[in-house]
Each structure stands twice: as structure tokens, then as C-alpha cells.
Design an enzyme around this catalytic site. Structure first.
Site, PDB file in Angstrom:
ATOM      1  N   CYS A   5       0.987  -1.162  -0.140  1.00 23.03           N
ATOM      2  CA  CYS A   5       0.170  -0.082   0.070  1.00 23.03           C
ATOM      3  C   CYS A   5       0.744   1.418   0.024  1.00 23.03           C
ATOM      4  CB  CYS A   5      -1.070  -0.060   1.297  1.00 23.03           C
ATOM      5  SG  CYS A   5      -2.059   1.518   1.283  1.00 23.03           S
ATOM      6  N   CYS A  40      -0.517   3.933   2.309  1.00 22.89           N
ATOM      7  CA  CYS A  40      -0.331   4.103   3.547  1.00 22.89           C
ATOM      8  C   CYS A  40       1.096   4.053   4.037  1.00 22.89           C
ATOM      9  CB  CYS A  40      -0.674   2.511   3.884  1.00 22.89           C
ATOM     10  SG  CYS A  40      -2.200   2.033   3.472  1.00 22.89           S
ATOM     11  N   ASP A  41       2.027   3.594   3.209  1.00 19.71           N
ATOM     12  CA  ASP A  41       3.349   3.502   3.787  1.00 19.71           C
ATOM     13  C   ASP A  41       4.296   4.531   2.928  1.00 19.71           C
ATOM     14  OD1 ASP A  41       2.491   1.738   5.482  1.00 19.71           O
ATOM     15  OD2 ASP A  41       2.805   0.053   4.039  1.00 19.71           O
TER      16      ASP A  41
END
Ligand code: NDP
Length: 315
Positions: free
Chosen positions: A139, A142-143
Site C-alpha cells: 500500500c 499507507c506507507d
């Protein structure tokens, strides 16, 4: 084994993506008093996505997590009973469907709507597992933040990979997009965005052999499938964006599925092979897989369930 103190409900919805919440909105408004189990990723895949620009009604786009919050609040507004738990077991033998949550709570439901969605696929490398969350991620949204100013690689060639690669390029010094064939599956508009991003390099005919590093990602060894040439990219982050797997293991042996474990539904409807069990969203759709189509099929599942319950005289 069945518990006489089991909770008796009319309609259980499993999953909390666009399909599950839309089913809940319709079911709640149709007096079906739905109970919805969110699963371990409340809000589903859209909570790990960035801007959603193609959902009608949001002319300026919306962030995925915000959209799912809106869906949830709409479901709550009409009285959906939302529970932040997993469903662990089902028994679809009889006319009343038995379902157990992860805490062992037993539910007996007349209608069940499956909206369990799909999850990210992985390459299957040992190094990928070992370095998961230590520089390996599925992701980017997200990261990606953790890799600001660094050099990263992302594997995949569909819309997700294209979208995430351009997203990463805004944060990172350099992005390597690893494409296993000599063309991308992504839509033309997404490909154009990739090609015109200056710090994004596409490596064609390229496979990942190993992600390097012990406690964190220190590089990736790639190989060209045409020339056989190997190369080490000095990346500190490695992203995987190669598609998804339907979350349907729970229904193995009960519900008919295709070879890729997508639930089979009657064409144009949401009926499964079990009476009173309906399927919607990505768990049964390997073709469209869009938030709007998932929401549409969640609506269809609730309407099919409503008709079913009404014919049985339950509502
Ligand atoms: P897709 O299934 O479309 O693409 C997966 C990609 O991963 C393919 O290009 C495939 O390569 C590649 N791949 C699969 N396995 C491997 C492997 N082992 N090694 C290297 N590459 C691999 O998945 P997406 O997640 O990209 O998209 C899913 C759906 O969601 C699509 O319908 C897409 O259009 C949609 N979507 C739409 C978005 C938007 O409109 N904003 C954003 C994101 C997704 P190959 O082509 O060689 O098979």
C-alpha cells in the site's frame, strides 16, 4: 454444534466496503434490521487508497477513507448494527444460516449478504515475507510517507501500480516501476501519467528475483526476461501492486466459486447456490472491481434479500 442462546436476526452482512455498507443502507431502510460485521479491515480496500476521482457525486474527488466514513455514517443513520469483528465460521446447511464471530458469538440469520471484498496479492518470495513492513508494503498510500526523499521500487502494471507509482513519485527521489511484460495493462490515461513523470523509470520485461536486506530493505535484484541481464537497484522501499485475491476462504465448501475463488452468482443477480445467501462486491466480481459497481451490487443484494425475506413472510 449449535447454541440455543444464539442471536436470531433477519439479515447479516459480512464486510464493510462499498458493497457491505450499501447493502446495509438498503436493508436498514427496508426494515430488515441488518447486523454488519466489518472484518479486520473496516472500510475495506478504499481505506488504503488515495484520491477517488471516479465515484459519481464527488466532482472534486474524495479521499478513500473519508468516503468509507461517509458510507458507514449513512448505514448507521438508518440503524445498522455495526460490529468491529471478523466472522470466523459459517454453516449453511439449513434454511436458517448459522454464523460464528471470532469471539464465538453464534448468530442465526434468515438472509446473509457476503461482501467480504478482496485483498492484495503478493509475489511469493521468501524475502518479501521476511521484509514485510520492514520496507515491503502493498500500500503506497499507507506507507509511501516513510520513504520520502528515498529511492523505491514498485512491481505491477495495472491501474493500481500506475496510480501508486505516480503517487510515490511525488514523495520519493526516484521510483522504479517493474513491469513483467513489454506492455502495461493500466488504462491509457494512467500510463500517460506514468510516462510523463520524470523521476519514474519503467523497467520492461523485468521480474523481481530477490529483495535484499536483513532487517530492512537495502535493494532489489531484478532480471530482464529477454536479455537475462540482472541488476541491483539500491532501493529502500519495495511496493507490490499486482492485484487482489477475493476474501472467500470462509465460504469454502459451502458456496460455489470459480477457479480464482470468486463467488459465483446467478448472471445479473446476487443469488449464490445457497438459498438466502447473496454475494456482492469484489468477492464475486473479477471484472469491474470498482467502488461504484461494488456499491451497486450491494444494493442489488439487499433488494434480492428483501424480496426473499418478504416471500418467506419474515418481513
Ligand atoms: P490488475 O489485475 O488489473 O493488474 C495486476 C497487474 O499485476 C498486471 O499488470 C499483472 O501483469 C501484474 N502482475 C500480476 N502478477 C505479477 C507478478 N507475479 N509479477 C509481476 N507482475 C505481476 O490489478 P490492479 O490492482 O492494478 O487493478 C484492479 C482493478 O481495479 C482493475 O480493474 C483496475 O482498472 C481497477 N483500478 C482502477 C483505478 C482507478 O480507476 N482509479 C485505480 C486502481 C485500480 P500482467 O499485465 O502481465 O498480467
Amino acid at each position: 454444534m449449535s447454541d440455543s442462546s444464539a442471536e436470531r436476526i433477519k439479515c447479516l452482512i459480512i464486510g464493510s466496503g462499498p458493497a457491505g455498507y450499501t447493502a446495509a443502507i438498503y436493508a436498514a431502510r427496508a426494515n430488515m434490521a441488518p447486523v454488519l460485521y466489518t472484518g479486520k479491515e473496516p472500510g475495506g480496500q478504499l481505506t488504503i487508497t488515495n484520491d477517488v476521482e471516479n465515484y459519481p457525486g464527488y466532482p472534486d474527488g474524495i479521499m478513500g477513507p473519508q468516503m468509507m466514513e461517509d458510507f458507514k455514517n449513512q448505514a448507521l443513520r438508518f440503524g445498522t448494527d455495526i460490529r468491529y469483528e471478523m466472522i470466523e465460521k459459517v454453516d449453511f446447511t439449513g434454511p436458517v444460516h448459522k454464523i460464528w464471530s471470532e469471539t464465538g458469538h453464534e448468530i442465526h440469520a434468515d438472509a446473509v449478504i457476503i461482501s467480504t471484498g478482496a485483498s492484495a496479492r503478493w509475489l511469493g518470495l521468501e524475502s518479501e515475507q521476511r521484509l514485510m513492513s520492514k520496507g515491503v508494503s502493498a500500500c503506497a498510500v499507507c506507507d509511501g510517507f516513510f520513504f520520502r526523499g528515498q529511492e523505491v521500487a514498485i512491481v505491477g502494471a495495472g491501474d493500481t501500480a500506475a496510480e501508486e507509482a505516480t503517487y510515490l513519485a511525488k514523495l520519493c527521489k526516484k521510483v522504479h516501476l517493474l513491469v513483467r511484460r513489454d506492455e502495461m495493462r493500466a488504462s491509457k490515461i494512467m500510463q500517460e501519467r506514468v510516462f510523463k513523470t520524470p523521476n519514474l523509470e519503467v523497467h520492461w520485461n523485468t521480474v523481481t528475483e530477490e529483495i535484499l536486506g536483513t532487517d530492512e530493505v537495502e535493494g532489489v535484484r531484478i532480471a530482464n526476461t529477454v536479455t537475462g541481464e540482472k541488476e541491483i537497484l539500491n532501493v529502500t522501499g519495495f511496493f507490490v501492486a499486482i492485484g487482489h485475491k477475493p476474501n472467500t476462504d470462509l465460504f469454502d465448501g459451502w458456496i460455489n466459486m470459480d477457479d480464482n475463488k470468486y463467488i459465483k452468482t446467478v448472471s445479473g443477480r446476487t443469488f449464490t447456490n445457497i438459498e438466502g445467501v447473496f454475494a456482492s462486491g469484489d468477492a464475486q466480481d473479477h471484472i469491474y472491481r470498482q467502488a461504484v459497481t461494488a456499491a451497486g451490487s450491494g444494493c442489488m443484494a439487499a433488494l434480492d434479500a428483501e424480496r426473499y425475506l418478504s416471500e418467506k413472510g419474515i418481513i
